[in-house]
Design a protein around this motif. Structure first.
Motif, PDB file in Angstrom:
ATOM      1  N   THR A 116       6.465   2.786  -2.426  1.00 20.88           N
ATOM      2  CA  THR A 116       5.949   2.964  -1.072  1.00 20.88           C
ATOM      3  C   THR A 116       4.518   3.479  -1.148  1.00 20.88           C
ATOM      4  O   THR A 116       4.241   4.494  -1.795  1.00 20.88           O
ATOM      5  N   ARG A 159      14.639   9.312   2.472  1.00 22.04           N
ATOM      6  CA  ARG A 159      13.464   9.194   3.333  1.00 22.04           C
ATOM      7  C   ARG A 159      13.401  10.347   4.341  1.00 22.04           C
ATOM      8  O   ARG A 159      14.412  10.974   4.672  1.00 22.04           O
ATOM      9  N   HIS A 160      12.190  10.568   4.852  1.00 23.59           N
ATOM     10  CA  HIS A 160      11.971  11.708   5.740  1.00 23.59           C
ATOM     11  C   HIS A 160      11.438  11.304   7.110  1.00 23.59           C
ATOM     12  O   HIS A 160      10.965  12.150   7.863  1.00 23.59           O
ATOM     13  N   GLU A 199      14.264   5.685  10.202  1.00 21.37           N
ATOM     14  CA  GLU A 199      14.728   6.354   8.991  1.00 21.37           C
ATOM     15  C   GLU A 199      16.057   5.790   8.505  1.00 21.37           C
ATOM     16  O   GLU A 199      16.392   5.898   7.319  1.00 21.37           O
ATOM     17  N   ARG A 253       5.807  12.667   2.091  1.00 21.95           N
ATOM     18  CA  ARG A 253       6.854  12.910   1.099  1.00 21.95           C
ATOM     19  C   ARG A 253       7.571  11.622   0.686  1.00 21.95           C
ATOM     20  O   ARG A 253       8.270  11.606  -0.330  1.00 21.95           O
ATOM     21  N   ASP A 254       7.376  10.527   1.462  1.00 23.50           N
ATOM     22  CA  ASP A 254       8.032   9.257   1.130  1.00 23.50           C
ATOM     23  C   ASP A 254       7.161   8.351   0.262  1.00 23.50           C
ATOM     24  O   ASP A 254       7.630   7.312  -0.212  1.00 23.50           O
ATOM     25  N   LEU A 288       8.301   6.310  -3.170  1.00 24.90           N
ATOM     26  CA  LEU A 288       9.698   5.896  -3.226  1.00 24.90           C
ATOM     27  C   LEU A 288       9.779   4.401  -3.552  1.00 24.90           C
ATOM     28  O   LEU A 288       8.957   3.612  -3.089  1.00 24.90           O
TER      29      LEU A 288
END
Length: 239
Positions: free
Chosen positions: A57, A87-88, A118, A160-161, A164
């Motif tokens: 990602t 995921r966030h 999400e 934060r994703d 990924l």
């Protein structure tokens, strides 16, 4: 009997050779399983060929494909997203298509951007380009024969994703909307098309176009009407 045996043997050998050639062609024509990270490293794909790529990602994914005059190309992309538990938040993905001069091309239909919640497991995008013209004025931004670049990336995602893992799939389809004769001109050479194969109809399209269809159809109708009128006047009904 010997002649029959020899003939059967020759046929068997020919069939084996053809099967070997077909297997080799299949091996050579395997669909790409990676993508480039910039215009210069864009992976070449063919029309109607599905390409895949494992990525992270936030990566920029690039492919390139050929399009000739009279073709209307549609690019479709699907992204298989990470597990929802990892995921966030939602993420917005974007699909861009550029011509051989790296000019972004407009989409006539399709969803160039798509937002995945999400909980979504996949996100789908598509872009149908304008019909490729056989030639154009230098100042115009018309789509011309040559290579076209696909860029797929996420444009809005929680920090934060980033990183990924995702799996992307792209496929390009094209329909014939009329050949070079419909425009009355042709480009001298395709735009930056060294890395991609020439499309089936050639860079400048075939001789057939919608105008030819209407012309031929009209001529046939006129001929039928003339024959019908002659028949009625030549052989009137008798009472």
């Amino acid at each position: 009997m010997r002649r029959t045996t020899r003939a059967l043997t020759a046929l068997a050998l020919a069939a084996a050779a053809l099967m070997g050639s077909a297997s080799a062609a299949t091996a050579d024509d395997e669909a790409p399983t990676e993508a480039g990270t910039a215009f210069r490293t864009a992976v070449a794909i063919k029309q109607d060929e599905k390409a895949t790529a494992d990525a992270s990602t936030g990566d920029y994914l690039y492919w390139q494909f050929p399009a000739g005059a009279g073709q209307r190309a549609t690019v479709k992309a699907t992204v298989n997203l990470p597990e929802a538990s990892a995921r966030h938040g939602a993420a917005t993905w974007q699909l861009d298509v550029f011509d051989g001069l790296r000019r972004r091309q407009a989409c006539t239909t399709g969803d160039r951007t798509a937002r995945a919640s999400e909980q979504d497991t996949t996100v789908a995008l598509s872009c149908t380009l304008r019909t490729v013209r056989p030639w154009s004025e230098r100042w115009a931004n018309d789509p011309l024969p040559g290579a076209y670049y696909i860029r797929l990336t996420v444009v809005d995602v929680p920090d934060r994703d980033l990183g990924l893992p995702v799996k992307a799939e792209v496929r390009v389809g094209a329909e014939d909307a009329g050949g070079a004769r419909a425009e009355g001109g042709a480009l001298g050479a395709p735009l930056h098309a060294a890395a991609v194969a020439e499309p089936d109809g050639g860079w400048n399209g075939g001789w057939w176009s919608g105008r030819w269809g209407w012309t031929v159809g009209g001529a046939v109708l006129c001929a039928l009407a003339a024959v019908g009128g002659y028949t009625l006047t030549r052989h009137p009904h008798r009472r």
